[in-house]
Scaffold this active site. Sequence first.
Site, mmCIF file in Angstrom:
data_model
loop_
_atom_site.group_PDB
_atom_site.id
_atom_site.type_symbol
_atom_site.label_atom_id
_atom_site.label_comp_id
_atom_site.label_asym_id
_atom_site.label_seq_id
_atom_site.Cartn_x
_atom_site.Cartn_y
_atom_site.Cartn_z
ATOM 1 N N LYS A 29 43.340 43.590 27.262
ATOM 2 C CA LYS A 29 44.169 44.979 26.504
ATOM 3 C C LYS A 29 42.892 45.579 24.987
ATOM 4 O O LYS A 29 43.093 46.227 24.638
ATOM 5 C CB LYS A 29 45.101 44.324 25.624
ATOM 6 N N GLY A 78 58.072 39.903 28.426
ATOM 7 C CA GLY A 78 59.012 39.700 28.596
ATOM 8 C C GLY A 78 59.726 41.162 29.090
ATOM 9 O O GLY A 78 58.949 42.315 29.029
HETATM 10 N N1 HSE Z 1 51.241 36.873 29.417
HETATM 11 C C1 HSE Z 1 50.356 37.292 28.155
HETATM 12 C C2 HSE Z 1 50.885 36.818 26.917
HETATM 13 C C3 HSE Z 1 51.924 38.929 28.780
HETATM 14 O O1 HSE Z 1 51.477 35.588 26.771
HETATM 15 O O2 HSE Z 1 50.823 37.813 25.406
HETATM 16 C C4 HSE Z 1 51.124 40.342 29.244
HETATM 17 O O3 HSE Z 1 50.046 40.401 28.966
#
Ligand code: HSE
Length: 459
Positions: free
Chosen positions: A220, A317
């Site tokens: 990200k 989610g």
């Molecule tokens: N596993 C990620 C989180 C969500 O815990 O934010 C998906 O990117």
Amino acid sequence: MPAPTPAPDPSPAAPRPLRVALLGCGVVGTQVARALLEHADDMAARAGAPLELVGIAVRDASRPRDGVGTVVPRELLTEDAASLVDDADLVVEVMGGIEPARTLIRRAIASGASVVTANKALLAEQGPSLFEAADAAGVDLSFEAAVAGAIPIVRPVRESLAGDHVRRVLGIVNGTTNYVLDQMATHGLGLEEAVTEAQALGYAEADPTADVEGFDAAAKAAILASLAFHTRVSIDQVAREGITSVTADDVAWARRTGHAVKLLAIAEQTEEGVSVRVHPALVPLDHPLAAVRGAFNAVFVEADGAGPLMFYGQGAGGRPTASAVLGDLVSAARDRLVGGKGPHESAYASLPVLPAEAAVTRYQVRLLVADRPGVLAQVAGVLADHGVSIDTVRQTAAEPPAGVAAEPSAGVGADGTGVASLLLTTHAAREASLSATVAALGDLEPVREITSVLRVEGV
Ligand code: HSE
């Protein structure tokens, strides 16, 4: 006599439905399908044409899955993803992983479909080639859901701030680790205990590596940095440290010094280029990011004109992520209906992406030292030798924070000398100088132990 001219048809022909193919039927895919089916009229009115869900590609259509047969008709499932893609106007990819997602997205683009994806790993690894293919084909490749789930952050950075100059982005973009660190702070849990609890609640995967080691946040960070600085940044250029070395003591000491420990994705522009990194950091309690609790995400953007901006919400989610996917889908449909295209990849600035050692940050270091005259001067000398300026220094062993044991070796050392615990905070310096300082402190004769090293951000 000339034939009478027919009166113009007062109601133009209704636009033909746009065919939507969905790749993946997990928690997000199910919610995208549900919304398309249950809110078809709203979607059609907003997009300008009906969005017809023509099929959902899955690896094994016979496998039982939540929602199929209830919210999603079983007959929409297919194992023939390639044919589904070939026959679609809009393709939504929510299967995740590199393959077969990459091949199917490329196939969709080649056949002239616009694509909406939530696939951060794929974009952070191979975004540029996919964006080039989409540009060449004149189709959209949209990815709001790839960063921070429901939070609108891609569009604000890419479009709303297109006329501004972003200086820095600080993000809590992984809900699992934020939940774990928050539980450690709130209930004094150890890391393993908090991860186990997160797994029991469904926040953490059975194998939590991608979250706790910072891989998810690094993908990200690469995407955010690329958008913010108009520069291609791939995941392998992101300096990454997870939260596995953070202890309950670190979290308790952080609070005592007026900080929260957060796993941050940081992208900032310096005079030398762009620094992109993911690591745990101490964030001052009065910074808005310190108030982000539980599994929530937030992205704090600092721009020259706009000043500070904070985007907050659910980062994962089914329904939250589907919300971002559906927003992109409606936009892509609108673009298609007017024969247009959303923003191109903007990588014109092509700034150098700096190595980890060139980052500028602050350190907070806890260490145990022999308690005798001149030791503080020796410690200060090491920092001075490395050009690192001290912000604060305090002896802490006398009053450990509530819930934290005194340093085990504080008091009297094995050689009978008194031992003191020092807490040093530096001013901003290059990572290379700071890490060399810590290494040199470790070699200093009066230093018994470096107990903890954490960066300080958001000041
Ligand atoms: N596993 C990620 C989180 C969500 O815990 O934010 C998906 O990117």
